[in-house]
Design an enzyme around this catalytic site. Structure first.
Site, PDB file in Angstrom:
ATOM      1  N   SER A 120      35.327  57.798  38.615  1.00 30.02           N
ATOM      2  CA  SER A 120      35.364  57.146  37.294  1.00 30.02           C
ATOM      3  C   SER A 120      36.646  56.373  37.095  1.00 30.02           C
ATOM      4  O   SER A 120      36.671  55.421  36.315  1.00 30.02           O
ATOM      5  CB  SER A 120      35.333  58.178  36.166  1.00 30.02           C
ATOM      6  N   HIS A 141      30.882  52.013  41.392  1.00 31.27           N
ATOM      7  CA  HIS A 141      30.878  52.928  40.246  1.00 31.27           C
ATOM      8  C   HIS A 141      29.641  52.724  39.378  1.00 31.27           C
ATOM      9  O   HIS A 141      29.487  51.691  38.734  1.00 31.27           O
ATOM     10  CB  HIS A 141      32.165  52.708  39.437  1.00 31.27           C
ATOM     11  N   GLU A 153      30.094  48.857  38.773  1.00 32.47           N
ATOM     12  CA  GLU A 153      31.395  48.211  39.012  1.00 32.47           C
ATOM     13  C   GLU A 153      31.688  48.265  40.513  1.00 32.47           C
ATOM     14  O   GLU A 153      31.646  49.345  41.112  1.00 32.47           O
ATOM     15  CB  GLU A 153      32.511  48.955  38.269  1.00 32.47           C
ATOM     16  N   ASN A 192      35.805  52.156  31.998  1.00 34.36           N
ATOM     17  CA  ASN A 192      36.472  53.362  31.507  1.00 34.36           C
ATOM     18  C   ASN A 192      37.846  53.072  30.917  1.00 34.36           C
ATOM     19  O   ASN A 192      38.345  53.857  30.110  1.00 34.36           O
ATOM     20  CB  ASN A 192      36.542  54.424  32.598  1.00 34.36           C
TER      21      ASN A 192
HETATM   22  N1  3HC Z   1      13.960  56.861  35.175  1.00 42.93           N
HETATM   23  C1  3HC Z   1      13.782  55.552  34.882  1.00 42.93           C
HETATM   24  N2  3HC Z   1      13.785  55.070  33.619  1.00 42.93           N
HETATM   25  C2  3HC Z   1      13.966  55.953  32.624  1.00 42.93           C
HETATM   26  C3  3HC Z   1      14.135  57.331  32.851  1.00 42.93           C
HETATM   27  C4  3HC Z   1      14.129  57.773  34.202  1.00 42.93           C
HETATM   28  N3  3HC Z   1      14.329  59.051  34.522  1.00 42.93           N
HETATM   29  N4  3HC Z   1      14.311  57.951  31.676  1.00 42.93           N
HETATM   30  C5  3HC Z   1      14.248  57.002  30.742  1.00 42.93           C
HETATM   31  N5  3HC Z   1      14.035  55.800  31.303  1.00 42.93           N
HETATM   32  C6  3HC Z   1      13.946  54.503  30.632  1.00 42.93           C
HETATM   33  C7  3HC Z   1      12.898  54.505  29.526  1.00 42.93           C
HETATM   34  O1  3HC Z   1      11.638  54.161  30.016  1.00 42.93           O
HETATM   35  C8  3HC Z   1      13.444  53.448  28.586  1.00 42.93           C
HETATM   36  O2  3HC Z   1      13.184  52.159  29.106  1.00 42.93           O
HETATM   37  P1  3HC Z   1      12.734  50.961  28.119  1.00 42.93           P
HETATM   38  O3  3HC Z   1      13.905  50.752  27.205  1.00 42.93           O
HETATM   39  O4  3HC Z   1      12.455  49.822  29.052  1.00 42.93           O
HETATM   40  O5  3HC Z   1      11.516  51.492  27.421  1.00 42.93           O
HETATM   41  C9  3HC Z   1      14.956  53.650  28.673  1.00 42.93           C
HETATM   42  O6  3HC Z   1      15.178  54.276  29.952  1.00 42.93           O
HETATM   43  C10 3HC Z   1      15.483  54.553  27.574  1.00 42.93           C
HETATM   44  O7  3HC Z   1      14.836  55.800  27.692  1.00 42.93           O
HETATM   45  P2  3HC Z   1      14.377  56.686  26.439  1.00 42.93           P
HETATM   46  O8  3HC Z   1      13.763  55.804  25.410  1.00 42.93           O
HETATM   47  O9  3HC Z   1      13.577  57.838  26.890  1.00 42.93           O
HETATM   48  O10 3HC Z   1      15.713  57.342  25.998  1.00 42.93           O
HETATM   49  P3  3HC Z   1      16.694  56.922  24.883  1.00 42.93           P
HETATM   50  O11 3HC Z   1      16.239  55.738  24.141  1.00 42.93           O
HETATM   51  O12 3HC Z   1      16.994  58.180  24.203  1.00 42.93           O
HETATM   52  O13 3HC Z   1      17.966  56.447  25.761  1.00 42.93           O
HETATM   53  C11 3HC Z   1      19.879  56.599  27.113  1.00 42.93           C
HETATM   54  C12 3HC Z   1      18.669  57.334  26.555  1.00 42.93           C
HETATM   55  C13 3HC Z   1      19.427  55.596  28.159  1.00 42.93           C
HETATM   56  C14 3HC Z   1      20.765  57.654  27.769  1.00 42.93           C
HETATM   57  C15 3HC Z   1      20.599  55.868  25.933  1.00 42.93           C
HETATM   58  O14 3HC Z   1      20.868  56.773  24.913  1.00 42.93           O
HETATM   59  C16 3HC Z   1      21.891  55.225  26.378  1.00 42.93           C
HETATM   60  O15 3HC Z   1      21.918  54.160  26.960  1.00 42.93           O
HETATM   61  N6  3HC Z   1      23.028  55.902  26.051  1.00 42.93           N
HETATM   62  C17 3HC Z   1      24.346  55.435  26.403  1.00 42.93           C
HETATM   63  C18 3HC Z   1      24.611  55.750  27.844  1.00 42.93           C
HETATM   64  C19 3HC Z   1      25.966  55.284  28.292  1.00 42.93           C
HETATM   65  O16 3HC Z   1      26.756  54.725  27.554  1.00 42.93           O
HETATM   66  N7  3HC Z   1      26.239  55.553  29.567  1.00 42.93           N
HETATM   67  C20 3HC Z   1      27.498  55.225  30.161  1.00 42.93           C
HETATM   68  C21 3HC Z   1      28.351  56.442  30.205  1.00 42.93           C
HETATM   69  S1  3HC Z   1      29.932  56.107  30.912  1.00 42.93           S
HETATM   70  C22 3HC Z   1      29.766  56.471  32.522  1.00 42.93           C
HETATM   71  O17 3HC Z   1      28.749  56.909  32.999  1.00 42.93           O
HETATM   72  C23 3HC Z   1      30.962  56.211  33.368  1.00 42.93           C
HETATM   73  C24 3HC Z   1      31.612  57.470  33.827  1.00 42.93           C
HETATM   74  O18 3HC Z   1      32.533  57.121  34.839  1.00 42.93           O
HETATM   75  C25 3HC Z   1      32.342  58.193  32.734  1.00 42.93           C
END
Ligand code: 3HC
Length: 284
Positions: A120, A141, A153, A192
């Site tokens: 990260s 990343h 990234e 990050n």
């Molecule tokens: N496989 C493929 N696609 C999937 C899936 C899976 N297992 N699960 C869900 N999806 C798809 C859904 O079909 C949907 O697609 P669509 O928009 O085309 O219909 C989309 O993903 C969203 O799924 P859901 O509607 O079921 O779920 P939510 O609407 O609750 O979204 C989330 C969940 C995607 C986690 C959303 O809340 C989100 O984007 N949150 C923010 C995540 C974020 O900011 N991540 C970055 C974190 S920082 C990081 O990782 C860096 C590290 O170094 C700290």
């Protein structure tokens, strides 16, 4: 270079997600874990996510079964000898990561292989310097959940060869279908460097009683159209990962915005790691 034979080190939250992305892209994937129990948990994590993808209509069941068939777990790093791309996604511990890179350097025979880290925020150059081929080491990343988030990234150290950066970028875009952006080997890279101070500020608000976690989350979802609020996001990323990223950015930059809040450290000490442990700021 056509990359077909890949490996992922670790099958936690990120490692499992990355392995799933590689397998869904038609690649041969070996996942290296420390023991059979953790391997079984990693495989179950991938199966669950692939099944969710089928339920969501993103994948048909034949493609899910084919992806699972391309995944193999091992505890023996020696089995990675013929890999063309290895992505390290072990826990955020610099010594562990350095020793993994030193081992990979010994076992991976192809001089053209790319050795990548999904860290990260840790300096890529330190992992590169644990090998005899620092020019072939870079950061790749992914974002959580890796099967869903489109961004990757590509992080070049001062010694990463241009050709390696180009190959990795093309691979991410053309083979994985993700959106690559170029980042330098600076604390927190791009995302990050912005996200961690934000998450730390939100946790400090909870810690000081400035606002409730529910109101902070509702504020950023309703007011700024974030898909989830920062407290919930910290739980999803993993409070341990947030802590290690904050420590690593703060140690190098001294930026008080990234100083880990005491509450965050205490929660990690208590084993409250967020979604992955069943409880963080919220219960799951
Ligand atoms: N496989 C493929 N696609 C999937 C899936 C899976 N297992 N699960 C869900 N999806 C798809 C859904 O079909 C949907 O697609 P669509 O928009 O085309 O219909 C989309 O993903 C969203 O799924 P859901 O509607 O079921 O779920 P939510 O609407 O609750 O979204 C989330 C969940 C995607 C986690 C959303 O809340 C989100 O984007 N949150 C923010 C995540 C974020 O900011 N991540 C970055 C974190 S920082 C990081 O990782 C860096 C590290 O170094 C700290």
């Amino acid at each position: 270079m056509s990359i077909q034979r890949t490996a992922v080190i670790g099958s936690g939250l990120m490692g499992a997600g990355i392995a799933e992305v590689l397998a869904k892209s038609g690649l041969d994937v070996i996942v290296r874990e420390i023991n059979d129990e953790v391997s079984a948990a990693g495989r179950a994590r991938i199966e669950k996510s692939l099944t969710r993808a089928v339920e969501k209509g993103k994948l048909d069941s034949e493609a899910r079964d084919a992806a699972l068939g391309r995944l193999r777990f091992t505890t023996d790093i020696g089995e990675l000898a013929d890999r063309q791309l290895v992505i390290e996604a072990a826990s955020e511990n610099e010594d562990i990561k350095k020793s993994i890179f030193a081992e990979l350097d010994k076992v991976v025979t192809d001089p053209e292989a790319i050795l990548a880290s999904n860290t990260s925020s840790m300096p890529i150059i330190r992992f590169a310097q644990s090998t005899s081929r620092p020019e072939r080491v870079l950061g790749v990343h992914f974002f959580n959940p890796a099967p869903v988030q489109p961004l990757v990234e590509v992080v070049s150290s001062v010694l990463t060869a241009d050709s390696v950066r180009e190959t990795a970028t093309e691979f991410v875009a053309e083979v994985l279908g993700k959106n690559p952006i170029q980042a330098q080997d600076r604390p927190g890279f791009i995302v990050n460097a912005l996200l961690i101070p934000f998450l730390c500020s939100a946790i400090r608000m909870v810690e000081s009683g400035f606002a409730t976690k529910e109101d902070i989350d509702a504020g950023m979802v309703g007011g700024c159209a974030h898909p989830m609020g920062p407290i919930k996001l910290a739980d999803m990323v993993g409070l341990d990962t947030c802590l290690y990223a904050a420590e690593s950015i703060y140690t190098e930059t001294g930026d008080p915005a990234s100083k880990p809040p005491v509450l965050l450290s205490r929660m990690v000490d208590a084993g409250l790691l967020g979604v992955k442990s069943g409880r963080g700021f919220y219960e799951y």
